[in-house]
Design a protein around this motif. Structure first.
Motif, PDB file in Angstrom:
ATOM      1  N   LEU A   3       0.830  -1.237   0.059  1.00 21.86           N
ATOM      2  CA  LEU A   3      -0.017  -0.112   0.003  1.00 21.86           C
ATOM      3  C   LEU A   3       0.947   1.402  -0.016  1.00 21.86           C
ATOM      4  O   LEU A   3       0.494   2.280  -0.863  1.00 21.86           O
ATOM      5  CB  LEU A   3      -1.061  -0.027   1.325  1.00 21.86           C
ATOM      6  CG  LEU A   3      -1.841   1.073   1.331  1.00 21.86           C
ATOM      7  CD1 LEU A   3      -2.684   1.304   0.235  1.00 21.86           C
ATOM      8  CD2 LEU A   3      -2.479   1.207   2.718  1.00 21.86           C
ATOM      9  N   ALA A   4       1.978   1.199   0.895  1.00 19.78           N
ATOM     10  CA  ALA A   4       2.858   2.328   0.754  1.00 19.78           C
ATOM     11  C   ALA A   4       3.479   2.460  -0.556  1.00 19.78           C
ATOM     12  O   ALA A   4       3.831   3.821  -0.831  1.00 19.78           O
ATOM     13  CB  ALA A   4       3.976   2.178   1.956  1.00 19.78           C
ATOM     14  N   LEU A   5       3.937   1.543  -1.234  1.00 22.36           N
ATOM     15  CA  LEU A   5       4.563   1.594  -2.450  1.00 22.36           C
ATOM     16  C   LEU A   5       3.468   2.071  -3.507  1.00 22.36           C
ATOM     17  O   LEU A   5       4.005   2.627  -4.523  1.00 22.36           O
ATOM     18  CB  LEU A   5       5.019   0.308  -2.946  1.00 22.36           C
ATOM     19  CG  LEU A   5       6.369  -0.030  -2.210  1.00 22.36           C
ATOM     20  CD1 LEU A   5       6.804  -1.613  -2.618  1.00 22.36           C
ATOM     21  CD2 LEU A   5       7.391   0.873  -2.681  1.00 22.36           C
ATOM     22  N   ASP A   6       2.098   1.698  -3.435  1.00 26.41           N
ATOM     23  CA  ASP A   6       1.285   2.059  -4.482  1.00 26.41           C
ATOM     24  C   ASP A   6       0.988   3.609  -4.361  1.00 26.41           C
ATOM     25  O   ASP A   6       0.689   4.242  -5.077  1.00 26.41           O
ATOM     26  CB  ASP A   6       0.155   1.268  -4.172  1.00 26.41           C
ATOM     27  CG  ASP A   6       0.083  -0.239  -4.698  1.00 26.41           C
ATOM     28  OD1 ASP A   6       1.117  -0.375  -5.297  1.00 26.41           O
ATOM     29  OD2 ASP A   6      -0.886  -0.800  -4.112  1.00 26.41           O
ATOM     30  N   PHE A  17      10.911   0.814  -0.361  1.00 32.13           N
ATOM     31  CA  PHE A  17      11.469   0.100  -1.443  1.00 32.13           C
ATOM     32  C   PHE A  17      12.508  -0.840  -0.831  1.00 32.13           C
ATOM     33  O   PHE A  17      12.724  -2.085  -1.518  1.00 32.13           O
ATOM     34  CB  PHE A  17      12.303   1.284  -2.148  1.00 32.13           C
ATOM     35  CG  PHE A  17      11.624   1.814  -3.206  1.00 32.13           C
ATOM     36  CD1 PHE A  17      10.941   1.100  -4.177  1.00 32.13           C
ATOM     37  CD2 PHE A  17      11.642   3.116  -3.422  1.00 32.13           C
ATOM     38  CE1 PHE A  17      10.229   1.870  -5.209  1.00 32.13           C
ATOM     39  CE2 PHE A  17      10.819   3.842  -4.236  1.00 32.13           C
ATOM     40  CZ  PHE A  17      10.123   3.263  -5.233  1.00 32.13           C
ATOM     41  N   SER A  18      13.013  -0.594   0.467  1.00 33.34           N
ATOM     42  CA  SER A  18      13.997  -1.463   0.771  1.00 33.34           C
ATOM     43  C   SER A  18      13.425  -2.755   1.240  1.00 33.34           C
ATOM     44  O   SER A  18      13.813  -3.817   1.273  1.00 33.34           O
ATOM     45  CB  SER A  18      14.832  -0.764   2.184  1.00 33.34           C
ATOM     46  OG  SER A  18      15.753  -1.906   2.458  1.00 33.34           O
ATOM     47  N   ALA A  19      12.169  -2.673   1.736  1.00 29.93           N
ATOM     48  CA  ALA A  19      11.252  -3.861   2.103  1.00 29.93           C
ATOM     49  C   ALA A  19      11.080  -4.982   1.242  1.00 29.93           C
ATOM     50  O   ALA A  19      10.836  -6.233   1.279  1.00 29.93           O
ATOM     51  CB  ALA A  19      10.030  -3.443   3.038  1.00 29.93           C
ATOM     52  N   GLN A  50      14.547  -3.697  -3.297  1.00 34.28           N
ATOM     53  CA  GLN A  50      14.687  -2.437  -4.301  1.00 34.28           C
ATOM     54  C   GLN A  50      15.899  -1.397  -3.561  1.00 34.28           C
ATOM     55  O   GLN A  50      15.568  -0.463  -3.591  1.00 34.28           O
ATOM     56  CB  GLN A  50      13.482  -1.995  -4.649  1.00 34.28           C
ATOM     57  CG  GLN A  50      12.583  -2.651  -5.191  1.00 34.28           C
ATOM     58  CD  GLN A  50      11.249  -2.200  -5.901  1.00 34.28           C
ATOM     59  OE1 GLN A  50       9.970  -2.363  -5.400  1.00 34.28           O
ATOM     60  NE2 GLN A  50      11.201  -1.100  -6.709  1.00 34.28           N
ATOM     61  N   THR A  51      16.801  -1.942  -3.389  1.00 34.95           N
ATOM     62  CA  THR A  51      17.908  -1.100  -2.545  1.00 34.95           C
ATOM     63  C   THR A  51      18.390   0.068  -3.480  1.00 34.95           C
ATOM     64  O   THR A  51      18.530   1.039  -2.788  1.00 34.95           O
ATOM     65  CB  THR A  51      18.926  -2.226  -2.198  1.00 34.95           C
ATOM     66  OG1 THR A  51      18.595  -3.138  -1.375  1.00 34.95           O
ATOM     67  CG2 THR A  51      20.080  -1.362  -1.319  1.00 34.95           C
ATOM     68  N   ASP A  52      18.652  -0.331  -4.716  1.00 35.81           N
ATOM     69  CA  ASP A  52      19.162   0.928  -5.535  1.00 35.81           C
ATOM     70  C   ASP A  52      18.194   2.050  -5.483  1.00 35.81           C
ATOM     71  O   ASP A  52      18.643   3.062  -5.373  1.00 35.81           O
ATOM     72  CB  ASP A  52      19.419   0.474  -6.768  1.00 35.81           C
ATOM     73  CG  ASP A  52      20.485  -0.430  -7.091  1.00 35.81           C
ATOM     74  OD1 ASP A  52      21.243  -0.477  -6.144  1.00 35.81           O
ATOM     75  OD2 ASP A  52      20.650  -1.165  -8.078  1.00 35.81           O
ATOM     76  N   ASP A  53      16.702   1.825  -5.578  1.00 34.17           N
ATOM     77  CA  ASP A  53      15.599   2.887  -5.728  1.00 34.17           C
ATOM     78  C   ASP A  53      15.699   3.552  -4.303  1.00 34.17           C
ATOM     79  O   ASP A  53      15.726   4.823  -4.036  1.00 34.17           O
ATOM     80  CB  ASP A  53      14.572   2.384  -5.928  1.00 34.17           C
ATOM     81  CG  ASP A  53      14.123   1.793  -7.197  1.00 34.17           C
ATOM     82  OD1 ASP A  53      14.931   2.513  -8.090  1.00 34.17           O
ATOM     83  OD2 ASP A  53      13.352   0.940  -7.289  1.00 34.17           O
ATOM     84  N   ALA A  54      15.905   2.807  -3.211  1.00 32.48           N
ATOM     85  CA  ALA A  54      15.931   3.231  -1.804  1.00 32.48           C
ATOM     86  C   ALA A  54      17.251   4.239  -1.569  1.00 32.48           C
ATOM     87  O   ALA A  54      17.074   5.315  -1.096  1.00 32.48           O
ATOM     88  CB  ALA A  54      15.842   2.215  -0.737  1.00 32.48           C
ATOM     89  N   LEU A  55      18.373   3.741  -1.925  1.00 34.75           N
ATOM     90  CA  LEU A  55      19.600   4.552  -1.682  1.00 34.75           C
ATOM     91  C   LEU A  55      19.415   5.722  -2.581  1.00 34.75           C
ATOM     92  O   LEU A  55      19.941   6.901  -2.213  1.00 34.75           O
ATOM     93  CB  LEU A  55      20.770   3.759  -2.315  1.00 34.75           C
ATOM     94  CG  LEU A  55      22.029   4.461  -2.296  1.00 34.75           C
ATOM     95  CD1 LEU A  55      22.432   4.907  -0.829  1.00 34.75           C
ATOM     96  CD2 LEU A  55      23.317   3.393  -2.826  1.00 34.75           C
TER      97      LEU A  55
END
Length: 410
Positions: A319-322, A348-350, A353-358
């Motif tokens: 839901l948070a990603l949506d 994202f990290s959860a 998707q580490t690159d997006d989070a970073l």
């Protein structure tokens, strides 16, 4: 312990305190309703602790403060525009015994601060806070408090009430920045003094604003149920003023419910979270647009930001990603923009998707490096990413880890 373990992950701190308590993994896991296998993965950085409700349950079982597991930094870094004492000056101002009673404060010596100048200085302190310039805020507030205290002693009538309003908001700016940097005991003192000044003013807008400050202090201390109850009690006190509310009142009233929604989500109370967010949304609807009355940054966008945060606290990552990545926060104050970016990075990290989070954290750091340095989300994420690297971390990640002091300098 706090300040000595900034380079440890939250899971490693759990292990440190567990061993110090002489507890087995089986015993601690049982106390928080989890398995020893889960706890072993947490302590070995193979599972993230990304919900404050779970971290708080571990802190309670270990008989430590929430901040001990989050390892909030013990020093406020000096910045280009502030070199020298910051929090220590603010601590001295808050612990000045002469402010405990008018019997101890002495004479005003004929000095009467200009209320318009004082109003501007209070606004400047809040602006620095909303820009994420925490060191500057901490450095500014003591002199503002001194002026405001002098004003309350040297004016009478309506002007004294205005001085009380300004003193309350100065204390609140102190409480806000102290909460952000983990000085929760000092923040409580500032909120308590601010609420007293607000009550002296008799202004429901100012009183409501300081109720929000107390709520934030309770949140910072992990007292989620108390913060939730305070929201309900404060809303009941303010309710008679809702029907003819000014934009300032609507902003304060709505933001109070946003703080309450954080408390409810962290105590895993979905029903109350929905209720508080709906109340905030109604205030935003009546307000009609995003605004920054009383430095609240309140409006539809801030409500949406809190919906994303609540989803993450309740474990609703999808839901948070949506909702989170496409939310336009560009017109929000920097502090709000960065806080939302950190929440989306956590989502994202959860999902690995580490690159997006970073990327989000690096962009946030450009806007407000102090805020990124002091918030537990980037510190936790970066530490866990470093721990899980099989080889050398990327240059971008390694450099970020050094800048926010979660690994030793090379």
């Amino acid at each position: 312990m706090r300040g000595m373990t900034e380079t440890l992950s939250i899971g490693e701190r759990v292990a440190w305190y567990r061993r110090r308590r002489g507890m087995s993994q089986e015993v601690l896991a049982g106390l928080v309703g989890r398995t020893a296998d889960w706890l072993g993965k947490v302590e070995n950085n193979r599972a993230d602790l990304d919900r404050l409700s779970v971290i708080k349950s571990l802190a309670d079982a270990l008989d430590v403060q929430l901040g001990d597991l989050l390892a909030e930094p013990s020093l406020l870094d000096w910045t280009q525009d502030v070199k020298g004492r910051t929090v220590s000056v603010l601590r001295e101002a808050l612990m000045d015994y002469r402010q405990l009673s008018p019997l101890l404060s002495g004479e005003a010596n004929g000095f009467r601060p200009d209320l318009e100048v004082l109003r501007q200085e209070v606004g400047d302190a809040w602006t620095a806070y909303q820009e994420g310039r925490f060191a500057r805020t901490a450095r500014m507030v003591p002199s503002v408090l001194s002026l405001a205290q002098a004003a309350t002693r040297s004016y009478n009538g309506d002007q004294q009430l205005e001085a009380c309003r300004l003193l309350a908001m100065a204390y609140q700016s102190a409480a806000q920045v102290l909460t952000k940097i983990g000085e929760t005991e000092l923040a409580w003192i500032a909120s308590d003094r601010g609420l007293s000044a607000a009550q002296e003013s008799g202004d429901p807008v100012i009183i409501g604003s300081l109720f929000r400050s107390v709520t934030h202090c309770l949140l910072a201390n992990g007292r989620f149920d108390s913060a939730k109850q305070l929201t309900a009690d404060a809303a009941g006190f303010l309710q008679p003023h809702v029907s003819k509310a000014s934009p300032e009142f609507l902003s304060i009233y709505g933001t109070l419910f946003l703080a309450g929604s954080v408390a409810a989500s962290r105590s895993e109370d979905r029903a109350t979270t929905r209720t508080f967010l709906a109340e905030a949304e109604e205030s935003a609807r009546r307000l009609g647009q995003d605004a920054n009355h009383m430095w609240t940054a309140f409006g539809p966008t801030n409500v949406a930001i809190h919906r994303v945060g609540a989803a993450m606290e309740l474990g609703d990552v999808q839901l948070a990603l949506d909702q989170g990545p496409q939310l336009d926060t560009s017109q929000m104050p920097t502090e709000r923009r960065v806080r939302h970016a950190l929440e989306v990075a956590r989502a994202f990290s959860a999902r690995n998707q580490t690159d997006d989070a970073l990327s989000l954290i690096l962009d946030a750091e450009k806007l407000a490096p102090e805020q990124v340095r002091y918030h537990f989300i980037p510190r936790q994420l970066v530490t866990s990413w470093i721990r899980r690297q099989h080889g050398r971390p990327s240059l971008a990640l390694a450099d970020l880890a050094q800048r926010i002091h979660v690994i030793e300098s090379r």
